[in-house]
Scaffold this motif. Structure first.
Motif, short mmCIF file in Angstrom:
data_model
loop_
_atom_site.label_atom_id
_atom_site.label_comp_id
_atom_site.label_asym_id
_atom_site.label_seq_id
_atom_site.Cartn_x
_atom_site.Cartn_y
_atom_site.Cartn_z
N GLY A 257 0.83 -1.20 0.00
CA GLY A 257 0.00 0.00 0.00
C GLY A 257 0.86 1.25 0.00
N ASP A 258 0.24 2.40 0.22
CA ASP A 258 0.99 3.65 0.25
C ASP A 258 0.36 4.61 1.25
OD1 ASP A 258 -1.23 4.85 -1.00
OD2 ASP A 258 -0.41 4.51 -3.00
N MET A 259 0.90 5.81 1.30
CA MET A 259 0.47 6.83 2.25
C MET A 259 -0.33 7.94 1.57
SD MET A 259 1.44 6.07 5.34
CE MET A 259 2.15 4.48 5.78
N LEU A 260 -0.94 7.65 0.42
CA LEU A 260 -1.75 8.63 -0.25
C LEU A 260 -2.90 9.07 0.66
CD1 LEU A 260 -2.31 10.19 -2.86
CD2 LEU A 260 -3.67 8.24 -3.64
N HIS A 261 -3.07 10.38 0.79
CA HIS A 261 -4.10 10.98 1.65
C HIS A 261 -3.87 10.69 3.13
CE1 HIS A 261 -5.98 11.80 -2.10
NE2 HIS A 261 -6.47 10.59 -2.29
N ALA A 262 -2.67 10.25 3.50
CA ALA A 262 -2.39 9.97 4.91
C ALA A 262 -2.45 11.25 5.73
CB ALA A 262 -1.02 9.31 5.06
N ASP A 263 -3.16 11.17 6.84
CA ASP A 263 -3.31 12.33 7.72
C ASP A 263 -2.69 11.97 9.07
OD1 ASP A 263 -4.23 14.71 8.97
OD2 ASP A 263 -5.95 14.77 7.62
N GLY A 264 -3.48 11.70 10.09
CA GLY A 264 -2.92 11.37 11.39
C GLY A 264 -2.27 10.00 11.43
N LEU A 265 -1.21 9.86 12.23
CA LEU A 265 -0.48 8.61 12.42
C LEU A 265 -0.43 8.28 13.91
CD1 LEU A 265 2.73 9.34 10.25
CD2 LEU A 265 0.52 8.48 9.45
N GLU A 266 -0.35 6.98 14.20
CA GLU A 266 -0.16 6.52 15.57
C GLU A 266 0.75 5.30 15.53
OE1 GLU A 266 -1.17 6.55 19.86
OE2 GLU A 266 -1.04 8.00 18.22
N LEU A 267 1.79 5.28 16.37
CA LEU A 267 2.79 4.20 16.38
C LEU A 267 2.89 3.62 17.78
CD1 LEU A 267 5.09 2.65 14.89
CD2 LEU A 267 6.63 4.49 15.63
N GLN A 268 2.60 2.33 17.90
CA GLN A 268 2.72 1.62 19.17
C GLN A 268 3.09 0.16 18.92
OE1 GLN A 268 -0.64 1.94 21.81
NE2 GLN A 268 -0.87 4.15 21.53
N ASP A 269 4.03 -0.34 19.70
CA ASP A 269 4.37 -1.77 19.68
C ASP A 269 4.67 -2.29 18.27
OD1 ASP A 269 3.88 -1.87 22.47
OD2 ASP A 269 1.74 -2.13 22.09
N GLY A 270 5.37 -1.49 17.49
CA GLY A 270 5.75 -1.91 16.15
C GLY A 270 4.65 -1.84 15.12
N LYS A 271 3.49 -1.29 15.49
CA LYS A 271 2.39 -1.14 14.56
C LYS A 271 2.10 0.34 14.32
CE LYS A 271 0.10 -5.51 15.62
NZ LYS A 271 -1.18 -6.17 16.04
N LEU A 272 1.82 0.67 13.07
CA LEU A 272 1.52 2.04 12.67
C LEU A 272 0.10 2.09 12.14
CD1 LEU A 272 2.58 4.97 12.04
CD2 LEU A 272 3.11 4.10 9.74
N TRP A 273 -0.73 2.94 12.75
CA TRP A 273 -2.09 3.16 12.27
C TRP A 273 -2.13 4.49 11.52
CZ3 TRP A 273 -0.95 0.81 16.83
CH2 TRP A 273 -1.56 -0.43 17.09
N VAL A 274 -2.83 4.50 10.39
CA VAL A 274 -2.88 5.68 9.52
C VAL A 274 -4.32 5.94 9.11
CG1 VAL A 274 -2.05 6.70 7.36
CG2 VAL A 274 -0.61 5.05 8.58
N VAL A 275 -4.78 7.20 9.22
CA VAL A 275 -6.07 7.55 8.63
C VAL A 275 -5.79 8.21 7.28
CG1 VAL A 275 -7.36 7.76 10.77
CG2 VAL A 275 -6.17 9.75 9.89
#
Length: 349
Positions: free
Chosen positions: A258-276
């Motif tokens: 995948g990619d970060m197109l339109h990526a806004d907020g990010l959250e990084l915890q325990d080796g996992k990255l959540w992206v809206v």
């Protein structure tokens, strides 16, 4: 936050990108949440993509707030949400259904509130896209310090992250730089009462793929819990960048699936990255390599019920996702938003 000019230019579809199809899942409750006399609306069900959620909302009696940022206090679990429309900052206590005004519109000269972050010392960082960042004591609500953008060139201070050493890092979506405020600079500003000036720490102008001069590029930013690096997304180019805190080196993260197109907020915890992904109405979850050099998509969910999500925060396994409705009479299009505005509590993603 996303602007009309922030669209991908000069790029074809990325190999391995996940389809943005609507995914089946259980249903969620809409819980009307009010302040200043707003009457609670009855709940109703809407589909949620492959996850569970309870929605809580905020609104003002004067005009739509169009929330943009959200932050969780790591000590208390309190949530803070900011209004892009007028700069109001709201506070929501754990388990509560009613958001209270924490900082009113126009407080300390602020008229927008974009990125929010609460650091370990209980200080709330609030970015003002038009000027810089303000720092508040969450107990007294007192303004502790203010840092302004240097120079007269167009800028848009967007999101903020705080590293383990207490330094704050802020993205500028138009200048393609990341500013830094060190603990020493913060202490000096507090002691003297003088307004500080943001200092660029990373300049990605020569690293990003070509884009129009008015395009929004850098947006969400997060700090590695070990204090080695930052991750920030280019929402127009669709890339993710690793910023080395010790050396200052900048490198593109190898993305898979995948990619970060339109990526806004990010959250990084325990080796996992959540992206809206805002206008895509999507949330993606990535597995990040231990050194931050690569990331692989584990899951992506898409649904219009997310109502153009702009930011997220994770607390005790729950994702709190802002539903901005920027495309309903806000900065991204005409129309009428649904009220009250809401923050979705998403479980299972």
């Amino acid at each position: 936050m996303f602007a009309p000019s922030a669209r991908r230019r000069g790029h074809g579809p990325r190999r391995g990108a996940l389809p943005r199809s609507r995914l089946p899942g259980p249903r969620l409750r809409l819980c009307g949440l009010r302040h200043a006399g707003h009457r609670r609306r009855p709940g109703r069900g809407v589909p949620l993509p492959d996850a569970r959620a309870d929605l809580h909302g905020v609104r003002t009696a004067r005009r739509p707030v169009y929330p943009e940022g959200v932050a969780a206090d790591p000590r208390t679990g309190d949530l803070y949400a900011g209004s892009y429309a007028d700069g109001t900052v709201f506070k929501m206590t754990p388990g509560g259904r009613v958001a209270q005004v924490f900082l009113p519109s126009g407080a300390d000269g602020r008229h927008t509130a974009n990125g929010l972050k609460v650091d370990r010392a209980g200080r709330l960082w609030v970015t003002d896209s038009t000027g810089g960042v303000s720092v508040y004591d969450t107990r007294s609500r007192r303004l502790l310090a203010r840092f302004d953008v240097p120079g007269q060139d167009a800028s848009f201070v967007n999101d903020v992250a705080v590293a383990p050493d207490g330094s704050a890092y802020l993205t500028d979506s138009l200048r393609a730089v990341v500013y830094r405020v060190t603990p020493r600079e913060l202490a000096r500003a507090r002691e003297t009462g003088e307004r500080g000036t943001l200092t660029p720490r990373f300049d990605l102008g020569d690293v990003l793929d070509p884009h129009a001069s008015d395009a929004f590029v850098l947006n969400g930013i997060v700090a590695d819990p070990s204090g080695r690096y930052l991750l920030t997304a280019d929402m127009t180019g669709g890339d993710l960048y690793r910023l080395d805190l010790a050396s200052g080196a900048i490198r593109r993260v190898a993305l898979s699936g995948g990619d970060m197109l339109h990526a806004d907020g990010l959250e990084l915890q325990d080796g996992k990255l959540w992206v809206v992904h805002n206008v895509a109405n999507a949330i993606s979850r990535w597995r990040v390599a231990e050194d931050g050099s690569a990331a692989r998509v584990e899951r992506r969910v898409t649904d219009e019920a997310l109502q153009l999500p702009t930011t997220l925060a994770r607390r005790d396994g729950t994702l709190y996702v802002v539903r901005s409705q920027f495309d309903k009479g806000g900065p991204l299009g005409p129309g009428t938003p649904q009220t009250p505005f809401t923050v979705a509590a998403v479980h299972g993603l």
